[in-house]
Design a protein around this motif. Structure first.
Motif, mmCIF file in Angstrom:
data_model
loop_
_atom_site.group_PDB
_atom_site.id
_atom_site.type_symbol
_atom_site.label_atom_id
_atom_site.label_comp_id
_atom_site.label_asym_id
_atom_site.label_seq_id
_atom_site.Cartn_x
_atom_site.Cartn_y
_atom_site.Cartn_z
ATOM 1 N N LEU A 116 10.017 -1.836 14.193
ATOM 2 C CA LEU A 116 9.429 -2.710 13.175
ATOM 3 C C LEU A 116 10.368 -2.879 11.995
ATOM 4 N N GLN A 117 11.094 -1.806 11.634
ATOM 5 C CA GLN A 117 12.066 -1.903 10.552
ATOM 6 C C GLN A 117 13.183 -2.872 10.921
ATOM 7 N N ALA A 118 13.658 -2.781 12.158
ATOM 8 C CA ALA A 118 14.758 -3.639 12.584
ATOM 9 C C ALA A 118 14.382 -5.109 12.560
ATOM 10 N N ARG A 119 13.130 -5.415 12.910
ATOM 11 C CA ARG A 119 12.669 -6.804 12.892
ATOM 12 C C ARG A 119 12.099 -7.195 11.533
ATOM 13 N N GLN A 120 12.255 -6.294 10.543
ATOM 14 C CA GLN A 120 11.919 -6.549 9.142
ATOM 15 C C GLN A 120 10.424 -6.835 8.925
ATOM 16 N N HIS A 121 9.577 -6.093 9.665
ATOM 17 C CA HIS A 121 8.132 -6.101 9.380
ATOM 18 C C HIS A 121 7.878 -5.039 8.310
ATOM 19 N N PHE A 122 8.380 -5.290 7.108
ATOM 20 C CA PHE A 122 8.424 -4.241 6.091
ATOM 21 C C PHE A 122 7.037 -3.886 5.552
ATOM 22 N N ASN A 123 6.156 -4.853 5.424
ATOM 23 C CA ASN A 123 4.821 -4.552 4.914
ATOM 24 C C ASN A 123 4.057 -3.645 5.885
ATOM 25 N N THR A 124 4.141 -3.980 7.170
ATOM 26 C CA THR A 124 3.497 -3.138 8.182
ATOM 27 C C THR A 124 4.114 -1.750 8.204
ATOM 28 N N ASP A 125 5.441 -1.685 8.108
ATOM 29 C CA ASP A 125 6.127 -0.390 8.113
ATOM 30 C C ASP A 125 5.696 0.460 6.921
ATOM 31 N N ALA A 126 5.525 -0.165 5.772
ATOM 32 C CA ALA A 126 5.102 0.583 4.585
ATOM 33 C C ALA A 126 3.725 1.205 4.789
ATOM 34 N N LEU A 127 2.810 0.468 5.430
ATOM 35 C CA LEU A 127 1.478 1.012 5.702
ATOM 36 C C LEU A 127 1.546 2.150 6.712
ATOM 37 N N LEU A 128 2.386 1.994 7.727
ATOM 38 C CA LEU A 128 2.512 3.038 8.744
ATOM 39 C C LEU A 128 3.107 4.316 8.172
ATOM 40 N N SER A 129 3.922 4.185 7.130
ATOM 41 C CA SER A 129 4.580 5.362 6.572
ATOM 42 C C SER A 129 3.596 6.357 5.975
ATOM 43 N N VAL A 130 2.381 5.904 5.653
ATOM 44 C CA VAL A 130 1.388 6.808 5.053
ATOM 45 C C VAL A 130 0.236 7.118 6.006
ATOM 46 N N LEU A 131 0.272 6.565 7.206
ATOM 47 C CA LEU A 131 -0.858 6.733 8.119
ATOM 48 C C LEU A 131 -1.104 8.198 8.452
ATOM 49 N N GLU A 132 -0.045 8.921 8.812
ATOM 50 C CA GLU A 132 -0.219 10.322 9.182
ATOM 51 C C GLU A 132 -0.805 11.133 8.035
ATOM 52 N N LYS A 133 -0.326 10.861 6.817
ATOM 53 C CA LYS A 133 -0.834 11.597 5.661
ATOM 54 C C LYS A 133 -2.312 11.287 5.409
ATOM 55 N N VAL A 134 -2.722 10.042 5.622
ATOM 56 C CA VAL A 134 -4.143 9.692 5.442
ATOM 57 C C VAL A 134 -5.007 10.493 6.411
ATOM 58 N N LEU A 135 -4.571 10.533 7.671
ATOM 59 C CA LEU A 135 -5.322 11.293 8.664
ATOM 60 C C LEU A 135 -5.360 12.781 8.318
ATOM 61 N N LEU A 136 -4.232 13.306 7.863
ATOM 62 C CA LEU A 136 -4.161 14.719 7.516
ATOM 63 C C LEU A 136 -5.092 15.060 6.361
ATOM 64 N N VAL A 137 -5.116 14.207 5.359
ATOM 65 C CA VAL A 137 -6.005 14.458 4.221
ATOM 66 C C VAL A 137 -7.457 14.523 4.688
ATOM 67 N N GLY A 138 -7.854 13.567 5.508
ATOM 68 C CA GLY A 138 -9.234 13.569 5.996
ATOM 69 C C GLY A 138 -9.570 14.811 6.806
ATOM 70 N N LEU A 139 -8.673 15.223 7.689
ATOM 71 C CA LEU A 139 -8.929 16.381 8.541
ATOM 72 C C LEU A 139 -8.956 17.682 7.745
ATOM 73 N N VAL A 140 -8.045 17.820 6.794
ATOM 74 C CA VAL A 140 -8.013 19.053 6.001
ATOM 75 C C VAL A 140 -9.229 19.137 5.087
ATOM 76 N N LEU A 141 -9.626 18.024 4.492
ATOM 77 C CA LEU A 141 -10.825 18.034 3.653
ATOM 78 C C LEU A 141 -12.060 18.412 4.466
ATOM 79 N N ALA A 142 -12.119 17.945 5.716
ATOM 80 C CA ALA A 142 -13.237 18.323 6.582
ATOM 81 C C ALA A 142 -13.192 19.808 6.935
ATOM 82 N N LEU A 143 -11.994 20.383 6.928
ATOM 83 C CA LEU A 143 -11.820 21.785 7.295
ATOM 84 C C LEU A 143 -12.154 22.744 6.160
ATOM 85 N N LEU A 144 -12.042 22.292 4.923
ATOM 86 C CA LEU A 144 -12.214 23.187 3.769
ATOM 87 C C LEU A 144 -13.551 23.939 3.768
#
Length: 456
Positions: A116-144
């Motif tokens: 996606l970076q190579a084809r310059q889908h930069f907006n989509t790439d920016a959203l994907l860059s935080v996807l894992e962290k969003v999931l992690l926050v939700g899972l850890v908060l559920a674990l607390l």
């Protein structure tokens, strides 16, 4: 998203303790170094080829995709073996296996994102860059509410990585089309040979950035590693801005590798985009960095002071990268990949030598100073290579203006501290001063930022 995840990790470290979190970070760093072998430079290689050769995806990706997946499995086995060699056993080795598998899969996901970076889908790439962290926050908060332990924390991180990789693969198929795997040995050999320069530089960068944590935990103590992790987390969070912006310029440098004038324009523009925001952030940490550790309710004043000292040193390292990491992206997109690899290799040798000498006695603070020394060394060399060997002019006047803004901001902030203001009011006034300096010197223009976002 990254600052939000940092706050959550601060909470985790406060709950599980500095020693336990130091062990986790050391294991993560060890596996991250080995995870670079699962890539072998193929991500940077494919981004460069896809950016400049539209037919590369259809011709080569059917072989590249299964090759990259096979490397991921092989490297996971190597991670566990290396952990055993450096002395991890039992529970520690099991944690290493789970952490290693998660990081190897993360590297595979970054490879998929590279299309996606190579084809310059930069907006989509920016959203994907935080996807894992969003999931992690939700899972850890559920674990607390269930109680937080190191094993549970490692488990939810693995779940988030698996889900994220599935999303990356689905989006690659949506934007690039279906890939039918074709294992072709002649093409595999060609890919590995052509990607070798990128493999070397990726491995060296991984070792250079992560060896400190492993050596600190082994040579000093897990607790010292925990102090360093608490400080490094904030530095890494702010570095995410740099690592998010640099791929945009790497792809453009690669596409314009035979157009020195275009590369020069990109360099001069990128210098401002990368550096200007980091000037204020780094100044804040130098003057008020201790407020970032407000979550550590179970730590003593001496522990907070030690983490704060490490933090300030590490943010000098961030400042150096904000000035000169862009030059590495330029050089890596041209014929100077080999020269950059040698420089980073020399930096690794310097870093390991300093660590062996200083870590057993001075612990986390020494690790921070060693990181800064190595960053200064490679940055000076990047600047020299660009100035003397690449056909791209260095913006010396612009660098001087940026340094002038930083000096004026620090002088103003020091003056504000003599007034005895609260930290938030002091920061607000310093922010107004910084904005006036940036606008007064014309360092950034809204029109240019809109062009970068639009990919023009």
């Amino acid at each position: 998203m990254k600052p939000g995840w940092v706050l959550l990790e601060n909470l985790v470290q406060d709950r599980v303790g500095h020693a336990a979190f130091g062990l986790f970070t050391a294991l993560s760093s060890l596996t991250l170094v080995l995870a670079t072998f699962s890539d072998l430079g193929l991500t940077h290689y494919s981004v460069k080829r896809l950016a400049g050769e539209p037919d590369f995806f259809a011709d080569t990706f059917p072989t590249l995709l299964p090759l990259r997946a096979s490397l991921t499995g092989l490297v996971l086995v190597g991670m566990v073996g290396l952990g055993w060699l450096v002395g991890y056993r039992g529970r520690e080795l099991g944690l290493l296996a789970v952490i290693g598998g998660s990081l190897a899969l993360t590297q595979y996901g970054l490879f998929l994102r590279g299309t996606l970076q190579a084809r310059q889908h930069f907006n989509t790439d920016a959203l994907l860059s935080v996807l894992e962290k969003v999931l992690l926050v939700g899972l850890v908060l559920a674990l607390l509410p269930l109680g937080l332990t190191l094993e549970r924390y490692v488990g939810v991180r693995a779940i988030a990585v698996v889900l994220t990789t599935v999303v990356f693969y689905g989006l690659m198929r949506r934007f690039m089309g279906r890939v039918r795997s074709r294992w072709q040995w002649p093409r595999v050999r060609t890919l590995l040979r052509e990607a070798a320069p990128f493999a070397v530089i990726t491995l060296l960068y991984g070792v250079n950035e992560r060896v400190d944590m492993v050596m600190l935990e082994r040579l000093a103590s897990p607790t010292e590693a925990g102090y360093y992790a608490g400080a490094y987390r904030w530095a890494d969070a702010l570095m995410m801005y740099i690592w998010t912006v640099l791929p945009l310029f790497f792809a453009r440098f690669a596409a314009a590798q035979y157009q020195p004038a275009e590369q020069q324009q990109l360099l001069w523009f990128g210098q401002r985009v990368v550096t200007v925001p980091m000037l204020f952030v780094c100044a804040f940490v130098l003057f008020r960095g201790e407020v970032l550790f407000w979550q550590f309710q179970n730590s003593s004043a001496a522990e907070i002071a030690r983490m704060s000292w490490c933090l300030k040193i590490l943010f000098l390292n961030v400042l150096v990268h904000s000035f000169f990491a862009l030059y590495a992206s330029l050089l890596n997109s041209t014929r100077f990949v080999g020269a950059v690899s040698k420089l980073v290799g020399a930096s690794v040798v310097l870093n390991v030598g300093l660590n062996l000498l200083l870590l057993p006695r001075f612990g986390a603070v020494a690790a921070a100073w060693n990181t800064l020394a190595c960053a200064v060394f490679v940055s000076v060399c990047y600047l020299w290579l660009t100035h003397r060997r690449a056909e791209v002019a260095v913006p010396w006047l612009l660098l001087g203006r940026l340094l002038a803004v930083l000096a004026a901001l620090c002088a103003g902030w020091y003056g504000l501290q003599q007034l005895g203001l609260s930290w938030w009011l002091e920061t607000a006034v310093a922010g107004l001063l910084f904005g006036g300096l940036v606008l007064g010197l014309g360092l950034l223009h809204p029109r240019e930022l809109r062009q970068l976002r639009a990919g023009k």
